[in-house]
Scaffold this motif. Structure first.
Motif, short mmCIF file in Angstrom:
data_model
loop_
_atom_site.label_atom_id
_atom_site.label_comp_id
_atom_site.label_asym_id
_atom_site.label_seq_id
_atom_site.Cartn_x
_atom_site.Cartn_y
_atom_site.Cartn_z
N ASP A 1 -6.87 -1.22 -3.55
CA ASP A 1 -6.73 -1.99 -2.32
C ASP A 1 -7.90 -1.68 -1.39
O ASP A 1 -8.11 -0.53 -1.00
CB ASP A 1 -5.41 -1.60 -1.64
N SER B 1 -1.36 6.22 2.82
CA SER B 1 -2.75 6.42 2.40
C SER B 1 -3.15 7.89 2.35
O SER B 1 -4.09 8.25 1.63
CB SER B 1 -3.70 5.66 3.34
N ASP C 1 -8.19 -2.26 1.63
CA ASP C 1 -7.68 -1.84 2.95
C ASP C 1 -6.67 -0.71 2.81
O ASP C 1 -5.68 -0.64 3.54
CB ASP C 1 -7.04 -3.03 3.67
N TRP C 2 -6.92 0.17 1.86
CA TRP C 2 -5.98 1.26 1.57
C TRP C 2 -5.68 2.11 2.80
O TRP C 2 -4.55 2.54 3.01
CB TRP C 2 -6.56 2.12 0.45
N ASP C 3 -6.67 2.35 3.62
CA ASP C 3 -6.50 3.26 4.76
C ASP C 3 -5.49 2.76 5.78
O ASP C 3 -4.99 3.54 6.59
CB ASP C 3 -7.85 3.49 5.45
N ARG C 4 -5.19 1.46 5.76
CA ARG C 4 -4.24 0.92 6.74
C ARG C 4 -2.79 1.21 6.34
O ARG C 4 -1.87 1.05 7.15
CB ARG C 4 -4.42 -0.59 6.86
N LEU C 5 -2.57 1.61 5.09
CA LEU C 5 -1.22 1.81 4.58
C LEU C 5 -0.64 3.14 5.06
O LEU C 5 -1.36 4.13 5.18
CB LEU C 5 -1.22 1.76 3.05
N GLU D 1 -5.39 -13.54 3.62
CA GLU D 1 -5.80 -12.38 2.82
C GLU D 1 -7.28 -12.43 2.44
O GLU D 1 -7.82 -11.46 1.92
CB GLU D 1 -4.95 -12.29 1.55
#
Length: 340
Positions: free
Chosen positions: A234, A243, A236-240, A219
């Motif tokens: 987060d 999002s 890396d929000w866009d990977r969720l 991480e």
């Protein structure tokens, strides 16, 4: 780790006065909730439902026969309250659980799981034994040329009483029913003890905030001599998958599964109806008339089913000769209307 950590600093990056770091009512980090103060009170309410429904289960086992039907309903309330207690507990996390509590919770869920399965198997065995006994009696009457005009439902209830009365002390004590009661009591005691040992003053707060361990993991590498607070958002929000909208994504999953299940149910029902129709078409006229009569006939109040109603209760330990019709007692309004 080795080294001098006397000069460790804390990285407050991404935290200002709007961060939950400074709010005792909730903890929000990495776009996730770990603590919400309001859920503490919901958790307490659920635990009291567990406590009171457990008492209800015990009382209805020794109460007069007319109250026996409540036993299974108190048990259902117990299980549902346990589920909601578990859910609410996930949002009141501050410092985790001590090992003693984890072991206790193992007894809670283990006792509930095994005890519930035990009573289901016990009921199935009682049902099979009673049906076998009724079948044997009907065969005996038929072989003697006796016309049976008995109420089959009553015969099944009487057979359950007969099976219960035939049990010895050993069979009663070393039984699935005893296992059920014992394990549920063990499960209930763990929650009861925690209720009265816990602080219920209402001063609960969300007083901790997560920090990255000063180590190198998948991480991130935080082995830099600092303690880094987990950011509010987060990175890396866009990977969720949600999002583009949390609510929209959630509703897609919920409604998608709902309508998917309805579609499968409709297809399955249509197929089953078609198969039944083809079987009906393959029957002779006499068989078809008999099938029509069975599928369209609605029993009146004087007719009974061979199956015992769900709530019928046979007390094997006390007054085993009585079988309780466990529908709720008529209300005063019903009584007055029937006598008027």
């Amino acid at each position: 780790m080795s080294g001098d950590w006397s000069n460790v600093t804390i990285d407050f990056t991404d935290h200002d006065e709007s961060s939950s770091l400074f709010d005792p009512n909730y903890t929000y980090s990495n776009d996730k909730y770990s603590c919400i103060r309001g859920f503490f009170f919901a958790h307490i309410v659920c635990n009291y439902f567990i406590f009171l429904s457990g008492i209800g289960c015990f009382v209805t086992r020794v109460a007069p026969q007319r109250f026996k039907w409540l036993h299974s309903w108190f048990g259902r309330i117990y299980i549902l309250s346990m589920l909601w207690s578990t859910v609410t507990s996930t949002l009141i996390t501050n410092t985790g659980l001590p090992l003693a509590t984890i072991i206790s919770f193992g007894a809670v869920m283990g006792g509930l799981t095994v005890g519930w399965i035990a009573i289901i198997i016990h009921k199935q065995k009682m049902e099979r034994s009673a049906i076998t006994l009724v079948h044997e009696k009907l065969l005996q009457q038929s072989s003697k040329g006796i016309d049976n005009e008995s109420d089959l439902n009553q015969m099944l209830q009487d057979a359950k009483v007969e099976v219960a009365e035939s049990k010895t002390f050993k069979e009663r004590f070393f039984s699935l029913k005893t296992l059920h009661g014992t394990l549920f009591f063990v499960s209930w005691m763990q929650i009861t003890g925690r209720i009265f040992a816990s602080n219920q003053s209402g001063d609960f707060t969300c007083h901790t905030y997560p920090v990255y361990k000063p180590i190198n993991t998948a991480e991130g590498d935080y082995d830099n001599g600092n303690l880094t607070l987990v950011p509010t958002n987060d990175p890396d929000w866009d990977r969720l998958p949600w999002s583009n909208g949390v609510v929209a994504w959630s509703m897609q999953i919920i409604l998608g599964s709902l309508f998917g299940a309805l579609a499968v149910g409709a297809i399955w029902s249509w197929r089953a109806a078609r198969v039944a129709e083809r079987k009906k078409e393959a029957m002779g006229p006499a068989d078809r008339r008999q099938t029509d009569a069975l599928t369209t006939h609605v029993p009146n109040d004087t007719e009974t089913s061979v199956h015992t109603p769900e709530g019928d209760f046979v007390d094997e330990e006390k007054d085993a000769a009585n079988v309780v019709e466990t529908s709720a007692p008529p209300s005063s309004s019903d009584s007055s209307s029937s006598t008027s």
